[in-house]
Design an enzyme around this catalytic site. Structure first.
Site, mmCIF file in Angstrom:
data_model
loop_
_atom_site.group_PDB
_atom_site.id
_atom_site.type_symbol
_atom_site.label_atom_id
_atom_site.label_comp_id
_atom_site.label_asym_id
_atom_site.label_seq_id
_atom_site.Cartn_x
_atom_site.Cartn_y
_atom_site.Cartn_z
ATOM 1 N N ARG A 46 -21.910 -8.558 -9.548
ATOM 2 C CA ARG A 46 -21.022 -7.639 -10.026
ATOM 3 C C ARG A 46 -21.887 -6.201 -9.551
ATOM 4 N NH1 ARG A 46 -22.393 -5.249 -14.500
ATOM 5 N NH2 ARG A 46 -22.300 -6.978 -15.818
ATOM 6 N N TYR A 98 1.697 8.674 -6.102
ATOM 7 C CA TYR A 98 2.052 7.266 -6.564
ATOM 8 C C TYR A 98 2.077 7.102 -7.956
ATOM 9 C CZ TYR A 98 1.355 2.241 -6.887
ATOM 10 O OH TYR A 98 1.523 0.835 -6.984
ATOM 11 N N LYS A 195 -2.681 -2.247 0.936
ATOM 12 C CA LYS A 195 -1.454 -2.026 1.763
ATOM 13 C C LYS A 195 -1.847 -1.924 3.157
ATOM 14 C CE LYS A 195 0.387 -0.689 -2.046
ATOM 15 N NZ LYS A 195 0.142 0.461 -2.593
HETATM 16 C C1 LIG Z 1 -0.492 1.108 -4.216
HETATM 17 C C2 LIG Z 1 -0.951 2.348 -4.156
HETATM 18 C C3 LIG Z 1 -1.956 2.626 -5.102
HETATM 19 C C4 LIG Z 1 -2.507 1.634 -6.114
HETATM 20 O O1 LIG Z 1 -3.323 0.316 -5.565
HETATM 21 P P1 LIG Z 1 -2.940 -1.103 -6.038
HETATM 22 O O2 LIG Z 1 -3.789 -1.803 -4.949
HETATM 23 O O3 LIG Z 1 -1.427 -1.467 -5.834
HETATM 24 O O4 LIG Z 1 -3.541 -1.123 -7.250
HETATM 25 C C5 LIG Z 1 -2.627 3.568 -4.947
HETATM 26 N N1 LIG Z 1 -2.239 4.478 -4.083
HETATM 27 C C6 LIG Z 1 -1.351 4.549 -3.354
HETATM 28 C C7 LIG Z 1 -0.858 5.694 -2.592
HETATM 29 C C8 LIG Z 1 -0.804 3.174 -3.154
HETATM 30 O O5 LIG Z 1 0.520 3.105 -2.282
#
Ligand SMILES: *Cc1c(COP(=O)(O)O)cnc(C)c1O
Length: 386
Positions: A46, A98, A195
């Site tokens: 961790r 978001y 992403k």
């Molecule tokens: C998707 C997203 C998040 C959250 O991330 P996760 O990996 O889905 O937990 C935060 N900020 C932005 C701009 C995002 O597109």
């Protein structure tokens, strides 16, 4: 070294014992101590884990920060960052943010007495007006999703610094290949690595990069204490994705600009929100502070009745949430990604029932235009026949 080379070589020279070009996945959670008072640098996974450590070092270097922290998701990364704040603290946050970040602040952080104001972070008067003695940080998304609002990071960070506040930038949409907020004055960068960094819609991950010794040390304590860390398998998968980031971003940008230009002159479309278009209000700032555009943009149809049939008639482009992968996805923000944001705020920023958000993939541009074109045509025909 240029960023393309650094990306392609992540982890490739880190295993001298075998010379492995792809860094191994260490599943171990416990590490043998040579003797009392000695450590290999790894004790318990961790706190620090070999495969994750390679990813974290690469993230810190790519974002020009001092330390990187890999988390189990983007939300886990944001929660870890928000743990910096205490009861009575206040944050200024980008208005068109978001939905998950909004939910975390309003449903969870509010219980701990941490409050937030949602403002256009490019409007210096608005920043000044929302600043209170308890304001500790400004959290910026630029571009925002879905309306692609641009904030001048350098200007906002300089303002925050004068006030003794932290500047946190969510750099998910542009990635360090196109924009490096720490070089513009930010203290913390956060990513949903799910992403573009991962890039293939197959790994959920978050990254934090900090600048400065004291902040990095504090974040290390929070990261280890909260424990929302990224596992070794997912750390490896993320690094594998990041190796091709430069190539992918080039194609995402090319495709998204072409599609935006095509939609801009389409008779069924009212407006296109893409910072590469010269009429976009953030066009100049975006050009100055980043080296290119993301593959995300939004467009508003003239007639709300076209939305449902367009989504139904798509063949190549998927109707799905998320963004940043090689596959093109079309989202309906008002009912999907932004459902948690109150209607009042949604209306203020312009997320209405005619707005669609495109996460443009790396397919051939002709196929994308053909698919969207046939879906819009089929939708218009249905409306006419109804
Ligand atoms: C998707 C997203 C998040 C959250 O991330 P996760 O990996 O889905 O937990 C935060 N900020 C932005 C701009 C995002 O597109």
């Amino acid at each position: 070294m240029n960023i393309e080379s650094r990306l392609a070589q992540i982890g490739s020279q880190e295993d001298p014992a075998t010379g492995a070009v792809s860094y191994p996945i260490y599943h171990a959670t416990a590490f043998r101590h040579p003797r009392l008072g000695q450590s290999t640098g790894f004790d318990y996974s961790r706190t620090k884990s070999p495969t994750r450590a390679i990813l974290e070092a690469a993230a810190a270097e790519l974002e020009s920060g001092d330390r990187g922290f890999a988390c189990s998701s983007g939300m886990a990364a944001l929660q870890t960052i928000f743990a910096l704040f205490s009861q009575g603290d206040h944050l200024i946050v980008s208005l068109d943010l978001y939905g998950g970040t909004y939910r975390l602040l309003e449903r969870i952080m509010s219980r701990y007495g941490v409050t937030a104001s949602y403002v256009d972070t490019n409007d210096m008067d608005a920043l000044e007006a929302h600043c209170t003695p308890g304001t500790k940080a400004i959290l910026i998304e630029t571009p925002t999703n879905p309306l692609m609002m641009i904030t001048d990071i350098e200007k906002a960070a300089a303002w925050a610094k004068r006030k003794g506040m932290l500047t946190i930038v969510d750099n998910t949409l542009l990635t360090p290949y196109l924009q490096r907020p720490i070089e513009l004055g930010a203290d913390i960068v956060i990513h949903s690595a799910t992403k573009y960094l991962g890039g293939h819609n197959d790994v959920l991950a978050g990254l934090i990069v900090t600048k400065g010794q004291a902040l990095s040390d504090e974040m290390a304590i929070l990261h280890n204490s909260i424990g929302a860390v990224l596992g070794p398998q997912d750390s490896w998968l993320l690094m594998r994705g990041m190796k091709t980031l430069a190539l992918r971003m080039e194609r995402h940008e090319f495709n998204s600009v072409k599609l935006a230009e095509w939609l801009k002159v389409h008779p069924a479309v009212e407006e296109v929100y893409h910072p590469a278009l010269p009429h976009h209000p953030g066009h100049d700032v975006q050009r100055r502070q980043s080296s290119g555009n993301t593959g995300i943009f939004s467009f508003r149809m003239k007639d709300a009745r076209t939305v449902e049939p367009i989504l139904r008639h798509l063949r190549l482009i998927a109707f799905a949430e998320s963004l940043g992968g090689v596959e093109s996805l079309l989202t309906y923000p008002a009912v999907q990604t932004h459902a948690d944001i109150p209607e009042e705020i949604r209306r203020r920023v312009g997320v209405d029932d005619r707005l669609l958000r495109f996460s443009v993939g790396i397919e051939h541009i002709d196929d994308l235009i053909a698919d969207l074109g046939q879906a819009i045509d089929a939708a218009l025909q249905e409306i006419e026949e109804a």
